[in-house]
Design an enzyme around this catalytic site. Structure first.
Site, PDB file in Angstrom:
ATOM      1  CB  CYS A 130      -0.684   2.433   4.169  1.00 18.40           C
ATOM      2  SG  CYS A 130      -2.089   1.768   3.306  1.00 18.40           S
ATOM      3  CG  ASP A 131       3.108   1.041   4.472  1.00 18.94           C
ATOM      4  OD1 ASP A 131       2.673   1.489   5.548  1.00 18.94           O
ATOM      5  OD2 ASP A 131       2.865  -0.116   4.073  1.00 18.94           O
TER       6      ASP A 131
ATOM      7  CB  CYS B 275      -0.916  -0.024   1.227  1.00 18.64           C
ATOM      8  SG  CYS B 275      -1.869   1.483   1.401  1.00 18.64           S
TER       9      CYS B 275
END
Ligand code: NAP
Length: 313
Positions: free
Chosen positions: A141-142, A138
């Site tokens: 997200c990261d 992701c």
């Protein structure tokens, strides 16, 4: 105690499930949406959406929140839980379905499956060991954890190409590893990737190993034309090689295709009476937010017709 009987139970709260719920609630059908806890809707990990009609640019989270608000506004109930299985049951002398979750069970005259799909693993040594320590599925997200670092992206579809460009907002360099010598992604996305100076592509290459100490320090990449193996120093690996449908809880109840996607007809009917499917979990050749919403609306109309037919019997 008599369990409440819903007209429709929607499993999944992505664009397909929430649109289905919006349409069934507007048709005054008592609707329960079960949002999975262990799976995350793809829309929530999509930063920018540029191809949702009517919006030049909107985030996945914004679309999701609006869809939820709209479904709840018309009367849908939304709970968070994971579905374990679905069983045949009897409601008021008619056949119906019982959805068993970790926290309880819910009866519904019809079920709309909108459980989506989860990222596919590469299944190479080191991958699972370094999840959360350099391996990610992701970008949204990261990505920010890799500021000024060098990363690998694996894949050649829309997700890999789009997310590679997105990741250049944070990282120093992206090296895309793709197993063929051309991308599957749409030409517009490819054009953006090729124009980005921070991105390099390794064609005809497969990632064989991910290694490191506490975090990822490098990968082994094989050129599958020459069989030459190269050690490649990097700080992170983003894997975008497609998705696997979330259908474990329904496998024995509806027919699936060879890729485990739920087989539906054009009205989103599955092989089981009173069960419909929509969005990324069904066998379709276009998996977009707009097609998921379209599927959801059709599934809702079919569930409505099914209930009406039963009442007229
Ligand atoms: P995808 O289209 O299935 O592409 C998967 C990519 O990963 C392909 O390039 C494939 O290579 C590669 N791959 C598969 N298994 C592999 C393995 N074991 N090792 C190495 N490479 C592997 O998946 P996606 O890109 O995640 O897209 C999923 C769906 O979402 C698609 O329908 C896509 O159109 C849609 N989507 C749309 C947008 C958009 O419209 N903006 C954005 C994201 C996703 P090959 O090409 O050699 O098969």
């Amino acid at each position: 105690m008599e369990t409440k009987i819903y007209d429709v139970i929607v499993i999944g709260a992505g664009p397909a499930g929430l649109t289905a719920a919006l349409y069934t609630s507007r048709a005054l059908l008592d609707t329960l949406v079960i949002e999975g806890l262990s799976t995350v809707s793809q829309i929530l990990i999509t930063e920018e959406v540029e191809n949702f009609p009517g919006f030049l640019n909107i985030t996945g989270t914004e679309i999701s929140e609006k869809l939820k608000e709209q479904a709840v506004n018309y009367g849908s109930e939304i709970i968070s839980d994971d579905v374990i299985k679905i069983e045949e049951d009897i409601c008021c002398n008619n056949s119906c379905w019982r959805v068993v979750t970790h926290k309880g069970s819910y009866k519904g005259c019809t079920i709309i499956l909108a459980s989506g799909a989860s990222p596919r693993y590469l299944n190479v040594p080191g991958e699972k060991d370094f999840i959360g320590r350099g391996v990610s599925y992701c970008a949204m997200c990261d990505g920010a954890f890799f500021k000024d670092k060098e990363i690998i992206v694996v894949g050649g579809g829309n997700t890999a190409v789009e997310e590679s460009v997105f990741l250049t907002k944070f990282v120093k360099k992206v090296t895309v590893v793709h197993r063929r010598n051309e991308f599957r992604a749409t030409k517009l996305l490819q054009k953006r990737l090729f124009a980005n100076k921070k991105i390099e592509v390794l064609w005809d290459s497969e990632l064989r190993d991910i290694y490191g100490d506490k975090r990822v320090q490098g990968v082994k990449i094989e050129n599958i034309k020459t069989n030459k193996m190269t050690n490649f120093a990097c700080n992170g690996v983003f894997v975008f090689i497609g998705y696997i449908p979330n259908v474990d809880f329904i496998k024995n109840k509806v027919k699936l295709d060879e890729g485990n996607y739920i087989i539906t007809d054009t009205q989103m009917r599955t092989s089981a009476e009173g069960i419909f499917a929509c969005g990324d979990c069904r066998n379709t050749n276009l998996r977009q937010i707009v097609t998921a919403c379209g599927d959801g609306a059709i599934a809702a109309a079919s569930a409505h017709d099914y209930i009406k037919g039963k009442m007229e019997e």
